[in-house]
Design a protein around this motif. Structure first.
Motif, short mmCIF file in Angstrom:
data_model
loop_
_atom_site.label_atom_id
_atom_site.label_comp_id
_atom_site.label_asym_id
_atom_site.label_seq_id
_atom_site.Cartn_x
_atom_site.Cartn_y
_atom_site.Cartn_z
N TYR A 69 0.86 -1.15 -0.16
CA TYR A 69 0.00 0.01 -0.06
C TYR A 69 1.00 1.35 0.01
N SER A 70 0.40 2.33 -0.34
CA SER A 70 0.86 3.68 -0.35
C SER A 70 0.97 4.17 1.12
N ILE A 71 2.33 4.43 1.37
CA ILE A 71 2.46 5.17 2.51
C ILE A 71 1.84 6.49 2.99
N GLU A 72 1.83 7.20 1.96
CA GLU A 72 1.38 8.68 1.81
C GLU A 72 -0.11 8.76 2.36
N ASP A 73 -1.04 7.80 1.97
CA ASP A 73 -2.62 7.67 1.78
C ASP A 73 -3.24 6.32 2.09
N PHE A 74 -2.54 5.43 2.31
CA PHE A 74 -2.92 4.06 2.66
C PHE A 74 -3.66 3.46 1.53
N SER A 75 -3.55 4.13 0.32
CA SER A 75 -4.34 3.50 -0.65
C SER A 75 -3.76 2.06 -1.16
N MET A 76 -4.45 1.06 -1.53
CA MET A 76 -4.06 -0.28 -1.34
C MET A 76 -3.46 -0.33 -3.15
N LEU A 77 -2.34 -0.85 -3.35
CA LEU A 77 -1.92 -1.15 -4.67
C LEU A 77 -2.14 -2.80 -4.98
N ALA A 78 -1.98 -3.64 -4.28
CA ALA A 78 -2.00 -4.89 -4.68
C ALA A 78 -2.23 -5.80 -3.38
N ARG A 79 -2.91 -6.93 -3.46
CA ARG A 79 -2.85 -8.07 -2.33
C ARG A 79 -3.05 -9.41 -2.80
N THR A 80 -2.43 -10.28 -1.88
CA THR A 80 -2.33 -11.52 -2.48
C THR A 80 -2.52 -12.49 -1.24
N GLU A 81 -2.95 -13.72 -1.36
CA GLU A 81 -2.96 -14.59 -0.36
C GLU A 81 -1.60 -15.51 -0.27
N PHE A 82 -1.50 -16.40 0.88
CA PHE A 82 -0.42 -17.25 0.84
C PHE A 82 -0.33 -18.09 -0.33
N PRO A 83 0.84 -18.31 -0.74
CA PRO A 83 1.18 -19.39 -1.95
C PRO A 83 0.55 -20.70 -1.82
N ALA A 84 0.11 -21.30 -2.90
CA ALA A 84 -0.66 -22.67 -2.52
C ALA A 84 0.32 -23.42 -2.10
N GLU A 85 1.54 -23.46 -2.55
CA GLU A 85 2.66 -24.40 -2.34
C GLU A 85 3.07 -24.34 -0.74
N SER A 86 3.00 -23.33 -0.16
CA SER A 86 3.08 -23.11 1.27
C SER A 86 2.62 -24.12 2.36
N GLN A 87 3.64 -24.29 3.42
CA GLN A 87 3.17 -25.38 4.40
C GLN A 87 1.77 -25.16 4.91
#
Length: 381
Positions: free
Chosen positions: A184-202
């Motif tokens: 996210y942007s430090i200046e205004d908290f606008s979200m740039l991108a989000r993602t989940e845990f990788p499917a291959e993770s434990q």
């Protein structure tokens, strides 16, 4: 910076370390010139209990915290104390709490301190410029220096959930299916991108309640590298899209004991799991090489003999200390060159690997009238 120590592993130790073998079975001579070396140090005329919290990207200034006095110390590369200040509790320039989660230098030269639900932005001399509520809550089980936040220019990478979201539902599922990994942007908290845990993770393959800690994150050559302490892979993301580009399998050897979810019906199950199972403690880059390290585990049968209704007793601590050994791995690109035990515990922040001790030193055996941090690197003769 003063080059106070250049401490290379001795020939005898190198011979011992590299005779442990490597996963790709290449000739030992290929690796005999590797050294884990103290390349620099930071000596501070101070006695307390200092922790390294953050540093500027060019290593011109370091942010430390003394847990005995609740003071932040700004220290230059010569080890000179530029400022020593307590910002806890109420007060004009204070962060109105006895605790903080994270504290970081921003590219602007400002210092950002995050508490539960609020961020405080200070100028470079700890004068408060702005106080603001944050719409996001970091996911971490650490305070006073968590690494859950990583500023990258005008962006902030963090493992967070939206404050208004249902925390109880989140906790039950350990965040599975929730896009925790965020930019996210430090200046205004606008979200740039989000993602989940990788499917291959434990955590996804074997879901449950882990000893969850902040994901370890390093920004390197324009890419974001992430490791989850319970999962032996490093995931590489594109920025700012947070698109998963590739993963690096760390392929730990027999000293690694894969972490599993704790039994929710067992008293203090998470604490006993911390002794039995391995966790990745850090990774970074040095001279074109990737180095990662994990903690070994104690034999399950010995842990099972401990009283199950309490933790922290002398026998608990003794077993923990006995088996708390660290194993290091060296990679070139994505190929593992070497793995073995080294008698030092490294820590990692941004582009720096460091320790309070030299290789082979024990904390209770070393007395100094100053505090020192040793900076390590992987070198080739």
């Amino acid at each position: 910076m003063k080059n106070l120590f250049v401490f290379a592993i001795s020939g005898l130790l190198l011979s011992s370390l590299f005779s442990c073998g490597s996963s790709d079975k290449q000739d030992k001579a290929t690796f005999e010139n590797f050294e884990l070396t103290i390349v620099d140090s930071l000596q501070i005329d101070h006695l307390g209990k200092l922790y390294m919290i953050d540093l500027k990207e060019d290593q011109s200034e370091f942010l430390l915290y003394d847990i005995l006095t609740n003071e932040f110390l700004r220290v230059n590369k010569k080890g000179e104390i530029l400022q020593q200040v307590n910002r806890t509790g109420d007060g004009k320039d204070n962060y109105q709490s006895d605790y903080f989660l994270t504290a970081q230098y921003l590219d602007s030269g400002d210092i950002l301190i995050e508490t539960f639900g609020q961020q405080f932005i200070y100028d470079g001399e700890f004068n408060l410029k702005e106080k603001r509520k944050t719409p996001y809550s970091p996911i971490t089980n650490r305070i006073m220096g968590s690494t859950v936040n990583l500023p990258i220019g005008k962006w902030m990478f963090s493992s967070i959930f939206k404050t208004e979201d249902n925390r109880e539902s989140f906790s039950e599922n350990f965040g599975l299916g929730y896009p925790l990994l965020s930019l996210y942007s430090i200046e205004d908290f606008s979200m740039l991108a989000r993602t989940e845990f990788p499917a291959e993770s434990q955590m996804v393959l074997n879901p449950g309640s882990y000893n969850f800690d902040s994901p370890l994150a390093v920004y390197h050559n324009g890419e974001l590298y992430i490791n989850f302490s319970s999962s032996p892979e490093i995931y590489v993301y594109n920025l700012p899209s947070m698109e998963l580009k590739r993963q690096i399998s760390l392929q730990p050897e027999e000293n690694y004991k894969q972490n599993v979810p704790s039994d929710p019906n067992e008293n203090f199950g998470k604490f006993f799991n911390r002794i039995i199972y391995s966790t990745y403690e850090g990774f970074n880059f040095s001279n074109g090489y990737l180095i990662a390290w994990y903690k070994g585990g104690a034999p399950k049968e010995e842990v099972d003999e401990l009283p199950r209704n309490v933790v922290g007793q002398p026998e608990f601590q003794a077993l923990q200390k006995k088996y708390e050994k660290y194993y290091y791995q060296i990679f070139q690109d994505e190929n593992k060159l070497w793995e073995g035990y080294m008698d030092v515990k490294l820590e990692s922040i941004r582009n720096l690997m460091f320790s309070r001790l030299k290789i082979g030193e024990k904390e209770d055996e070393v007395e100094k009238d100053y505090e020192v941090f040793y900076f390590y690197g992987v070198n080739i003769d």
